[in-house]
Design an enzyme around this catalytic site. Sequence first.
Site, short mmCIF file in Angstrom:
data_model
loop_
_atom_site.label_atom_id
_atom_site.label_comp_id
_atom_site.label_asym_id
_atom_site.label_seq_id
_atom_site.Cartn_x
_atom_site.Cartn_y
_atom_site.Cartn_z
N CYS A 1 27.39 33.02 73.48
CA CYS A 1 27.22 34.30 74.17
C CYS A 1 26.30 35.24 73.38
O CYS A 1 25.49 35.95 73.97
CB CYS A 1 28.57 34.95 74.43
N CYS B 1 31.13 34.78 71.17
CA CYS B 1 30.96 33.52 70.46
C CYS B 1 29.46 33.29 70.21
O CYS B 1 28.63 34.03 70.74
CB CYS B 1 31.56 32.37 71.28
N HIS C 1 31.90 31.94 80.32
CA HIS C 1 32.50 33.04 79.56
C HIS C 1 32.16 34.34 80.26
O HIS C 1 31.15 34.45 80.97
CB HIS C 1 31.93 33.08 78.14
N GLU D 1 30.92 37.11 79.22
CA GLU D 1 29.61 37.65 78.89
C GLU D 1 28.50 36.96 79.68
O GLU D 1 27.60 37.60 80.23
CB GLU D 1 29.29 37.51 77.40
#
EC number: 3.5.4.33
Length: 152
Positions: free
Chosen positions: A87, A84, A54, A56
């Site tokens: 993260c 999410c 992801h 992040e």
Amino acid sequence: MSRFTSHMDLALTEARTAAARGEVPVGAVVVTPGGEVVARAGNRTRELADPTAHAEILALRAACAAAGSERLPGHVLYVTLEPCPMCAAAISQARIARLYYGAADPKSGGVAQGPRVFAHPQSHHVPEVYDGIGADAAAELLRGFFAGRRDG
């Protein structure tokens, strides 16, 4: 243009680049306590065949490498979509001071939606959280991306 807007604009640029690669358009930027951008990333889960890739996570990894530490005290993270749970936990572990995010994520968010990771006593560190920065642009980018997927 405020620095908040300009940093979120960089995150939106990363999100657009991710979309151009066929990735879900999410972008992230990490900024030092002094205001220097030290890491930028967009989603790369498909490209890297890695569910943890992801935006992040990738930005935090790069910022930690630049800092030579697994912790980023005083650093700020800008991300186009509410992180999410995975993260959010990584943000806590990295000791990010402030999190600015754009669009809310009612389905998969882990900050203000869903499990609200920072509200749990097991959260090692709770950053200051500011939402809605560039939310309209981030939401429109996501809507356009998924509409293209459904139509294509």
